[in-house]
Write a protein that holds these residues in place. Structure first.
Motif, PDB file in Angstrom:
ATOM      1  N   VAL A  48       0.862  -1.180   0.000  1.00 11.76           N
ATOM      2  CA  VAL A  48       0.000   0.000   0.000  1.00 11.76           C
ATOM      3  C   VAL A  48       0.897   1.228   0.000  1.00 11.76           C
ATOM      4  CG1 VAL A  48      -1.751   1.307   1.255  1.00 11.76           C
ATOM      5  CG2 VAL A  48      -1.831  -1.200   1.244  1.00 11.76           C
ATOM      6  N   LYS A  49       0.701   2.070  -0.982  1.00  7.33           N
ATOM      7  CA  LYS A  49       1.489   3.294  -1.095  1.00  7.33           C
ATOM      8  C   LYS A  49       0.687   4.455  -0.515  1.00  7.33           C
ATOM      9  CE  LYS A  49       4.140   6.087  -4.394  1.00  7.33           C
ATOM     10  NZ  LYS A  49       5.413   5.884  -3.689  1.00  7.33           N
ATOM     11  N   ALA A  50       1.344   5.269   0.291  1.00  8.12           N
ATOM     12  CA  ALA A  50       0.674   6.403   0.940  1.00  8.12           C
ATOM     13  C   ALA A  50       1.204   7.722   0.399  1.00  8.12           C
ATOM     14  CB  ALA A  50       0.884   6.338   2.444  1.00  8.12           C
ATOM     15  N   LYS A  51       0.278   8.641   0.168  1.00  6.93           N
ATOM     16  CA  LYS A  51       0.620  10.022  -0.192  1.00  6.93           C
ATOM     17  C   LYS A  51      -0.280  10.929   0.639  1.00  6.93           C
ATOM     18  CE  LYS A  51       2.671   9.930  -4.782  1.00  6.93           C
ATOM     19  NZ  LYS A  51       2.655  10.575  -6.116  1.00  6.93           N
ATOM     20  N   GLY A  52       0.259  11.389   1.767  1.00 10.64           N
ATOM     21  CA  GLY A  52      -0.576  12.151   2.678  1.00 10.64           C
ATOM     22  C   GLY A  52      -1.652  11.266   3.257  1.00 10.64           C
ATOM     23  N   ASP A  53      -2.910  11.667   3.063  1.00 10.17           N
ATOM     24  CA  ASP A  53      -4.019  10.854   3.566  1.00 10.17           C
ATOM     25  C   ASP A  53      -4.668  10.033   2.457  1.00 10.17           C
ATOM     26  OD1 ASP A  53      -5.124  12.936   2.140  1.00 10.17           O
ATOM     27  OD2 ASP A  53      -6.692  13.394   3.594  1.00 10.17           O
ATOM     28  N   LYS A  54      -3.967   9.884   1.332  1.00 10.42           N
ATOM     29  CA  LYS A  54      -4.447   9.077   0.216  1.00 10.42           C
ATOM     30  C   LYS A  54      -3.615   7.814   0.108  1.00 10.42           C
ATOM     31  CE  LYS A  54      -7.247  12.445  -0.900  1.00 10.42           C
ATOM     32  NZ  LYS A  54      -8.702  12.347  -0.630  1.00 10.42           N
TER      33      LYS A  54
END
Length: 255
Positions: A48-54
């Motif tokens: 799972v890749k996270a970018k901020g809260d996405k």
């Protein structure tokens, strides 16, 4: 009916239970260090890749007409009627054509192993055949990863978009890309922001590889003629040079 996975990024909480379930099912080690790595490897088949809260999951898309299988010369990769694309290590010769052919850059190679294999998510093929959901879908606590019939999941994805048009990108990734895939994605941000290609055709890439491979006999024949022509010209030049050399020597000696 073909089975599929629907991943809805808007429901994901980055708990990484899907990663852990995948590792357990594939008998791979999983700890905090592994969890922190946001990339696929022979030891981590989904992440799972996270970018901020996405958030966004990455895994093998298990294409309907997989390019990896179309380029494999020994049929080590095979698309099953149920949906998964399986891998048979006993047939694999380590050519790694599948790695070069995959439009999603999924297959990974065990470079450090004495008996290396290609590793990728096979959508829990054994569980699917047994009528069970994938391990990741079973472990997901929010329903972000869901398993079921592909047509039913497509209908559900469309319904979610219709009911909350401001919440989603109006596209189901995997619906048409490269002929369609068994993994379907929903997101509130463009898929390209998480590395998913936006330039993929709707046509299966396996058809393109077939067209290229089907021309190989012609190319080989033409190549043979071409190389034969080069050999003849080179040989002829050598013969002419030899004759001219002999004539030059004869002129000098007056014979």
């Amino acid at each position: 009916m073909s089975k599929s996975i629907l991943y809805d990024a808007t429901l994901c909480i980055d708990c990484k239970l899907c990663e852990k379930a995948c590792a357990d099912r594939n008998h791979l080690p999983y700890d905090d260090k592994t969890a922190a790595k946001e990339k696929m490897s022979p030891h981590k088949l989904t992440y799972v890749k996270a970018k901020g809260d996405k958030f966004m999951r990455r895994l093998c898309m298990n294409c309907h007409e997989p390019t990896c299988a179309s380029v494999c010369p020994v049929a080590a990769l095979r698309k099953t009627p149920e949906g998964p694309v399986t891998y048979d290590a006993s047939r694999c010769i380590g050519c790694r054509y599948c790695m070069m052919a995959c439009p999603f850059e999924v297959p990974k190679y065990e470079w450090n192993s004495l008996l290396p294999r290609v590793r990728k998510c096979d959508m829990c093929a054994d569980r699917v055949v047994a009528g069970k959901p994938t391990a990741c879908a079973e472990a997901c606590p929010t329903g972000a990863t869901k398993f079921g019939e592909r047509d039913a999941l497509i209908a559900e994805a469309r319904e979610r978009i219709a009911k909350n048009p401001k919440q989603y990108v109006h596209h189901i990734y995997g619906l048409d890309e490269v002929g369609g895939t068994a993994v379907l994605l929903l997101s509130s941000v463009p898929f390209a922001e998480f590395g998913y290609r936006a330039d993929l055709p709707k046509q299966p890439l396996s058809m393109l590889t077939y067209r290229v491979l089907s021309r190989i006999p012609d190319l080989v024949a033409l190549g043979g003629v071409f190389l034969g022509g080069i050999w003849w010209i080179t040989r002829r030049r050598e013969e002419v040079a030899a004759v001219e050399g002999d004539e030059g020597e004869s002129t000098k000696t007056g014979k």
